[in-house]
Structure formats: structure tokens, C-alpha cells
Scaffold this active site. Structure first.
Site, mmCIF file in Angstrom:
data_model
loop_
_atom_site.group_PDB
_atom_site.id
_atom_site.type_symbol
_atom_site.label_atom_id
_atom_site.label_comp_id
_atom_site.label_asym_id
_atom_site.label_seq_id
_atom_site.Cartn_x
_atom_site.Cartn_y
_atom_site.Cartn_z
ATOM 1 N N ALA A 204 -4.774 -0.662 -1.947
ATOM 2 C CA ALA A 204 -5.245 0.652 -1.513
ATOM 3 C C ALA A 204 -4.397 1.085 -0.322
ATOM 4 C CB ALA A 204 -6.722 0.587 -1.131
ATOM 5 N N MET A 205 -3.501 2.032 -0.539
ATOM 6 C CA MET A 205 -2.541 2.437 0.488
ATOM 7 C C MET A 205 -2.937 3.782 1.088
ATOM 8 S SD MET A 205 1.060 1.142 -1.181
ATOM 9 C CE MET A 205 1.928 1.380 0.370
ATOM 10 N N SER B 278 -2.423 -1.039 5.690
ATOM 11 C CA SER B 278 -2.296 -1.123 4.231
ATOM 12 C C SER B 278 -0.837 -1.273 3.813
ATOM 13 C CB SER B 278 -2.922 0.101 3.564
ATOM 14 O OG SER B 278 -2.312 1.300 3.983
ATOM 15 N N CYS C 50 -18.505 4.465 1.695
ATOM 16 C CA CYS C 50 -17.219 4.537 0.997
ATOM 17 C C CYS C 50 -16.748 3.152 0.575
ATOM 18 C CB CYS C 50 -16.177 5.211 1.882
ATOM 19 S SG CYS C 50 -14.564 5.396 1.090
ATOM 20 N N GLY D 11 -6.259 -3.350 3.810
ATOM 21 C CA GLY D 11 -5.777 -3.777 5.120
ATOM 22 C C GLY D 11 -6.880 -4.079 6.109
ATOM 23 N N CYS E 126 -12.646 10.547 7.250
ATOM 24 C CA CYS E 126 -11.543 11.150 6.496
ATOM 25 C C CYS E 126 -11.827 12.566 6.034
ATOM 26 C CB CYS E 126 -11.170 10.262 5.316
ATOM 27 S SG CYS E 126 -12.464 10.079 4.084
#
Length: 358
Positions: free
Chosen positions: A10-11, A17, A105, A129, A202
Site C-alpha cells: 500500500a503506497m 510505504s 480505515c 509502512g 486524508c
């Protein structure tokens, strides 16, 4: 058949990440990078430096993938994010609670929907990360432990993970400190090595909750009375979602006395205020419990418990209740126990489990 050598990362375009992808490729994994599109395309922040949802973040992730020579995709998770995370955010505030959307999330998107997508791509593992450790105990149960960098430890945010999710998740940064992460990323030639960490939620890139709620959910913002703990009317509030337990500033009360929010009373649509000592309590009840290190709680257990991400764990005893709930009794009073937030239980550095504060 899932390939144990294939991992989907997951970047987010950040350093953590990005280094996760680099480390896994160096270890010999077949790495695939995915950035989750979780926002409406018309509302993508253009230049939110450090934000995880900006266009620049997507491009940062793409450049890192190109640099590492790994496949990279942007996949639309917008509908499920809207349904599971943003709707929960609104509903919790409407009920006079203070939600933690990052916890939701992690549960619904990162380690559920994203892992499902990774498996569709034939990957046995997904990776993030996060600064936390996943181990297997002597009983063969997967457990979560604090990361090496206690200042960055994110084990609190992962308490909702299931055994199957833990089995299929890699957290390569578990043994690193943030300073080491940035140094390694620089050595790998990743230009994001000194990129600021994202601090905001986010889907609220300017971190202005009030604006977001006013613009998107004005129907849950109903004015009402501000009462003291004895029921006396002191003033008016602008809507329960604008207040949180322990808050002192912004109450708009014309008095020299220092008032603190001690409760949000949904039934009366009232903000209850009191003195500082009224904000402290020694017990709470938690629901929606997820056990990690144990199968279930059958008798009282001594633990340390965190009532929010950025506080220290405090000694407590947890007791089972009807309906799968848990009573938490602290040895010392805790400040601003907030309904809607998560409480997470630890045995030394291991996550025992956690739940939502009622």
C-alpha cells in the site's frame, strides 16, 4: 493459488510505504505497488504538501515504483471508503461521539478491502509502512507487538486485525526508528526520504473538521444548550460535533471560570461542562471488542490500556460483560475518556485486544 513470494504494498507516496517497497524487493519478493484512490476525483487536493491524498502523493508513489522497477497501479476504493469510513465519521458525530476514522480505515479498507485486492492479484502478502510487529506466539496465534521506535509505534491503530489478516500482512519497518527509515530511503535513492509526515485525516486535507461538517453534513449540526453538571444553562452551543471531551477553548461562555466539556448529551442535545476534575474518570465500558493475543476474555485480566493514540498506556483491569462488552477499571483516573475513540489493551509490549469506548 496465492504466491508466497508476491506482495502488494500500500503506497501512499510517503517515506514509510516507499521504503517498505524497497526493503521487500531487496529481500527478493515480487513487489507490486498500489495507491488507493479513496477520494472523489473532483475533490483531489492539488498541492497538499505531505498529504496522503493529494495528486502529488500519487505521483510520488508512481515515481518511487518506477525507481524500484516494480508494477504500480492506482485502484479506486472510493465507494467503499465513502460507505465504511466517511459515513461512519458522520454517523458517530451525529450520535455525540468522537470517531477515529484512521482506525476504521485500517479495519475496513487497508486490511480488508486492500488485502482482498492483493489476493485477487495472486499475492499471499500485503504490506504497509506501519511501525509495529507481527509475531506468532507459542500457541500458534498471530500477535501484534509494539514497534522498535516507541515514539512512532502504531500498534494501537492495528488492534482490529483478524488472525487471517495478520497471517497475510508484512510490516518491514517494525525494527526501525524513523531516523533510520529516512536514512535508508535516501540510500535507496528515494526522493521522498525527507518528505514531511502526513498529520491530517486524508479526506480533510486542511484538518478543518468544522468546515468539513458544515459543508457536507449541516443536518447534524443543531444548536442547543450548554449546561453545567447541575443542569444550569450557561450558554448555547453550535452543534455537538464541534465539541469534544476535555475541551476548554472555544466554548463562548461569558464567565471568568474555566469550564471544560465533560459530556455530550445526545438526548438533550446539550454540551455538559464542569471543572477540570470533572473531566477525569477511573472506568469505562468498551464495545465491538477484537481480541488479538487471546481468543476471548473469560475472567478479569490485568493489562495496561491506552484510551487514545498519543497517550501512554495506564495500568488497568478489564472485566467481561454481557453482550461481548468489557469494563475497564483504571488504577488512576484518566483525563478525557472520549466515547467513540478506541481503547487498546496491552500485556507488556503485546496487544491483547481493544474496542470502542461507549
Amino acid at each position: 493459488m496465492l504466491d508466497k513470494n508476491r506482495v502488494v504494498v500500500a503506497m501512499s507516496g510517503g517515506v514509510d510505504s516507499s521504503l517498505t517497497a524497497a526493503l521487500l524487493k531487496e529481500e527478493g519478493y515480487e513487489v507490486i505497488g498500489i495507491t488507493m484512490q479513496i477520494w472523489p476525483s473532483s475533490e483531489i487536493p492539488k498541492d497538499n504538501e505531505g498529504g496522503c491524498c493529494s495528486l502529488s502523493a500519487v505521483e510520488d508513489a508512481r515515481r518511487v515504483a518506477n525507481n524500484l522497477d516494480i508494477p504500480f497501479y492506482v485502484i479506486n476504493f472510493q465507494d467503499i471508503f465513502e460507505e465504511k469510513v466517511i459515513k461512519n465519521f458522520k454517523d458517530e458525530y451525529a450520535q455525540g461521539r468522537t470517531p477515529n476514522p484512521c482506525i476504521v480505515c485500517n479495519k475496513e479498507i487497508k486490511f480488508e478491502a486492500f488485502l482482498r485486492k492483493a489476493k485477487e492479484l495472486g499475492a499471499y502478502y500485503m504490506a504497509t509502512g506501519h511501525y509495529a510487529k507481527i509475531d506468532e506466539n507459542k500457541e500458534g496465534r498471530y500477535i501484534i507487538r509494539r514497534g522498535e521506535d516507541l515514539k512512532k509505534d502504531q500498534s494501537y491503530t492495528l488492534y482490529n486485525m483478524t488472525q487471517d489478516q495478520l497471517k497475510h500482512t508484512l510490516l518491514p519497518l517494525a525494527g526501525y526508528h524513523k531516523e533510520e527509515t529516512r536514512k535508508l530511503a535516501q540510500e535507496f535513492g528515494l526522493r521522498v526520504y525527507n518528505k514531511p509526515d502526513s498529520q491530517e485525516i486524508c479526506f480533510i486535507p486542511d484538518d478543518d473538521y468544522n468546515r468539513f461538517l458544515k459543508e457536507n453534513y449541516p443536518q447534524i449540526l443543531k444548536e442547543g444548550p450548554i449546561l453545567d453538571v447541575e443542569g444550569n444553562i450557561l450558554g448555547r452551543h453550535k452543534g455537538l460535533p464541534f465539541y469534544t471531551i476535555g475541551q476548554r477553548k472555544g466554548l463562548g461562555l461569558e464567565t471568568h471560570k474555566r469550564w471544560y466539556v465533560v459530556k455530550l448529551d445526545k438526548e438533550k442535545n446539550a454540551v455538559i461542562v464542569g471543572e477540570n476534575e470533572d473531566v477525569f474518570a477511573k472506568e469505562l465500558i468498551a464495545r465491538d471488542i477484537n481480541w488479538v493475543a487471546i481468543v476471548d476474555l473469560n475472567e478479569p485480566m490485568k493489562v495496561t490500556a491506552k484510551i487514545r493514540y498519543n497517550t501512554s498506556a495506564a495500568p488497568a483491569t478489564i472485566k467481561p460483560m454481557d453482550g461481548g462488552r468489557v469494563k475497564v477499571l483504571f488504577e488512576e483516573s484518566q483525563r478525557a475518556i472520549t466515547p467513540g475513540q478506541s481503547v487498546v489493551f496491552y500485556n507488556e509490549d503485546t496487544v491483547v485486544g481493544g474496542g470502542i469506548i461507549e
